[in-house]
Design a protein around this motif. Structure first.
Motif, PDB file in Angstrom:
ATOM      1  N   SER A   1     165.785  -4.952 -18.067  1.00  0.00           N
ATOM      2  CA  SER A   1     164.855  -3.924 -17.596  1.00  0.00           C
ATOM      3  C   SER A   1     165.632  -2.693 -17.133  1.00  0.00           C
ATOM      4  O   SER A   1     166.580  -2.809 -16.354  1.00  0.00           O
ATOM      5  N   ALA A   2     165.206  -1.529 -17.604  1.00  0.00           N
ATOM      6  CA  ALA A   2     165.833  -0.293 -17.141  1.00  0.00           C
ATOM      7  C   ALA A   2     165.524  -0.049 -15.672  1.00  0.00           C
ATOM      8  O   ALA A   2     166.370   0.419 -14.907  1.00  0.00           O
ATOM      9  N   ALA A   3     164.320  -0.386 -15.253  1.00  0.00           N
ATOM     10  CA  ALA A   3     163.899  -0.101 -13.881  1.00  0.00           C
ATOM     11  C   ALA A   3     164.616  -0.973 -12.863  1.00  0.00           C
ATOM     12  O   ALA A   3     165.117  -0.494 -11.852  1.00  0.00           O
ATOM     13  N   SER A   4     164.674  -2.272 -13.122  1.00  0.00           N
ATOM     14  CA  SER A   4     165.229  -3.198 -12.135  1.00  0.00           C
ATOM     15  C   SER A   4     166.618  -3.709 -12.487  1.00  0.00           C
ATOM     16  O   SER A   4     167.337  -4.215 -11.619  1.00  0.00           O
ATOM     17  N   GLY A   5     166.992  -3.608 -13.752  1.00  0.00           N
ATOM     18  CA  GLY A   5     168.254  -4.181 -14.204  1.00  0.00           C
ATOM     19  C   GLY A   5     168.187  -5.669 -14.457  1.00  0.00           C
ATOM     20  O   GLY A   5     169.155  -6.280 -14.903  1.00  0.00           O
ATOM     21  N   ALA A   6     167.039  -6.279 -14.184  1.00  0.00           N
ATOM     22  CA  ALA A   6     166.902  -7.727 -14.334  1.00  0.00           C
ATOM     23  C   ALA A   6     166.850  -8.110 -15.809  1.00  0.00           C
ATOM     24  O   ALA A   6     166.271  -7.388 -16.633  1.00  0.00           O
ATOM     25  N   PRO A   7     167.441  -9.254 -16.168  1.00  0.00           N
ATOM     26  CA  PRO A   7     167.353  -9.709 -17.557  1.00  0.00           C
ATOM     27  C   PRO A   7     165.926 -10.106 -17.922  1.00  0.00           C
ATOM     28  O   PRO A   7     165.227 -10.735 -17.123  1.00  0.00           O
ATOM     29  N   ILE A   8     165.497  -9.716 -19.101  1.00  0.00           N
ATOM     30  CA  ILE A   8     164.178 -10.061 -19.602  1.00  0.00           C
ATOM     31  C   ILE A   8     164.268 -11.233 -20.575  1.00  0.00           C
ATOM     32  O   ILE A   8     163.335 -12.015 -20.704  1.00  0.00           O
ATOM     33  N   SER A   9     165.398 -11.350 -21.244  1.00  0.00           N
ATOM     34  CA  SER A   9     165.603 -12.416 -22.227  1.00  0.00           C
ATOM     35  C   SER A   9     166.624 -13.424 -21.714  1.00  0.00           C
ATOM     36  O   SER A   9     167.597 -13.048 -21.059  1.00  0.00           O
ATOM     37  N   PRO A  10     166.440 -14.712 -22.027  1.00  0.00           N
ATOM     38  CA  PRO A  10     167.435 -15.717 -21.647  1.00  0.00           C
ATOM     39  C   PRO A  10     168.601 -15.792 -22.620  1.00  0.00           C
ATOM     40  O   PRO A  10     169.595 -16.472 -22.357  1.00  0.00           O
ATOM     41  N   TYR A  11     168.495 -15.082 -23.760  1.00  0.00           N
ATOM     42  CA  TYR A  11     169.459 -15.243 -24.840  1.00  0.00           C
ATOM     43  C   TYR A  11     170.653 -14.307 -24.694  1.00  0.00           C
ATOM     44  O   TYR A  11     170.501 -13.115 -24.386  1.00  0.00           O
ATOM     45  N   CYS A  12     171.831 -14.847 -24.979  1.00  0.00           N
ATOM     46  CA  CYS A  12     173.074 -14.071 -24.960  1.00  0.00           C
ATOM     47  C   CYS A  12     173.735 -14.231 -26.329  1.00  0.00           C
ATOM     48  O   CYS A  12     174.550 -15.151 -26.532  1.00  0.00           O
ATOM     49  N   PRO A  13     173.401 -13.384 -27.306  1.00  0.00           N
ATOM     50  CA  PRO A  13     173.964 -13.528 -28.647  1.00  0.00           C
ATOM     51  C   PRO A  13     175.450 -13.181 -28.677  1.00  0.00           C
ATOM     52  O   PRO A  13     175.931 -12.405 -27.850  1.00  0.00           O
TER      53      PRO A  13
END
Length: 400
Positions: free
Chosen positions: A302-314
């Protein structure tokens, strides 16, 4: 610190050579196309029973990437490993001819082909014919056009004007809003107009700027300056330091932001404008620091919070970070760019790379490696990982 650069260079050379030898040793699809159809968790080849992952399906996207990677690595290994370079050239010439013929059918290359090399798409688990509009282009066109330009420059110079003209058509389609991002849907005006204005098409095609420069055609790379300006002007969020996927929206594919930085710096002259360099380094560092949550770089934050939205780390975000950080550090000499480079290097080779296999896990979550396909089920043909590490190898070489 010199030890890091020297060790990294040797690690990158070794891993690239390992991947390339693995690719070359595998049986070709239809006798000519690169075959990277391997399960990265089990190391078992996909078979026909695996459906869209299996050998009955050829991905135009992958073959274009493979050709560019093969050609570029053949040139890079000429002086240090001529036998590998020769083997790459043998495969590269055959792939160049096959991909050129495939596109000649209607001027396009498609995401997926069936066993009879007919363009198809998926409706659930069912394969249906893909639509083939003449005036709409896609990522498969981009990767094929770049690969064929690289291939013509090395193998068929007389073809180069024709391949450059085909590349220019894809660039024009991006700027004329005739470029469809999602190739798993029917290609057509209705789908195109429903898509959001993601910066991905300009980001990917930006990589052609360095390609054209490398083959002596920088005069044709003016679009790269336009693309860099367009992306920064429309997608850069100064508050977060990130590139938003779509102007005004919250989602950020931080790996794409990092990739954009690498392609921009690979193209730009050494004396890049200081303010532009500052913005590019901001995107790199912010994208990595906000995206690196858990085992790797999250797919979306998220641009606003910086929190990850996806669990995936390709996997691909880490070698792309190595490229971008190396090129950035070469210009800025900053501690931040070096920190990012070292961290991406450490995590990729510790947690993703599978020594002795030539491949990396495709995706990790907090629970470890996972059977998740980021784009195509075919493994990376020396493109994301190989070309990224090759750029870093060149940076280290210029230090000496």
């Amino acid at each position: 610190m010199t030890d890091f650069f020297a060790a990294a260079r040797q690690r990158y050379l070794a891993s690239n050579a390992e991947t390339l030898r693995w690719m070359l040793a595998r049986p070709r699809l239809h006798g000519v196309f690169v075959n990277t159809k391997l399960n990265p968790l089990t190391l078992v080849d996909y078979a026909a029973v695996d459906g869209w992952r299996g050998p009955d399906h050829v991905y135009g996207w992958i073959q274009g990437r493979a050709l560019e990677a093969i050609v570029t690595h053949a040139s890079a290994f000429e002086s240090t490993d001529p036998d590998l370079a020769l083997a790459l050239d043998v495969a590269g010439r055959r792939l160049y001819t096959a991909l050129d013929k495939l596109r000649a059918a209607d001027g396009h290359v498609y995401f997926c082909y069936d066993r009879d090399m007919r363009p198809i798409r998926f409706e659930g688990e069912v394969f249906v014919p893909q639509t083939q509009p003449a005036d709409i282009y896609s990522f498969s066109d981009t990767f094929a056009a770049k690969g064929l330009v690289a291939g013509a420059a090395r193998y068929a110079p007389a073809d180069l004007p024709r391949q450059l003209a085909a590349l220019a058509k894809v660039i024009a389609a991006i700027e004329d809003d005739r470029f469809q991002i999602d190739e798993k849907l029917p290609l057509g005006r209705e789908m195109l107009e429903a898509e959001a204005a993601d910066f991905g098409p300009r980001m990917i095609m930006l990589s052609a700027g360095a390609l054209l420069t490398g083959i002596g055609h920088r005069n044709l790379a003016g679009f790269a300056d336009r693309f860099i300006g367009h992306v920064i002007d429309n997608y850069f969020d100064p508050a977060s330091g990130l590139l938003r996927n779509v102007p005004g929206e919250d989602r950020c594919n931080v790996g794409h932001g990092i990739e954009f930085v690498g392609f921009a710096l690979d193209y730009l002259e050494a004396d890049v404008d200081p303010e532009l360099l500052r913005v590019l380094e901001t995107i790199l560092v912010s994208s990595f620091d906000r995206g690196f949550v858990g085992p790797g770089v999250r797919l979306v934050v998220s641009a606003a919070s910086g929190a990850p939205i996806s669990p995936y780390c390709p996997w691909w975000s880490l070698p792309e970070t190595i490229r971008s950080a190396a090129l950035c550090h070469e210009r800025s000499h900053s501690a931040e760019s070096l920190r990012v480079w070292q961290k991406a290097d450490e995590v990729f080779f510790r947690d993703y790379w599978r020594p002795g296999t030539g491949i990396a896990y495709q995706c990790l979550t907090d629970d470890g490696p996972i059977d998740y396909v980021p784009a195509t089920p075919d493994l990376d043909p020396g493109y994301h990982t190989g070309l990224s590490l090759l750029a870093a190898i060149d940076v280290v070489g210029r230090r000496s």
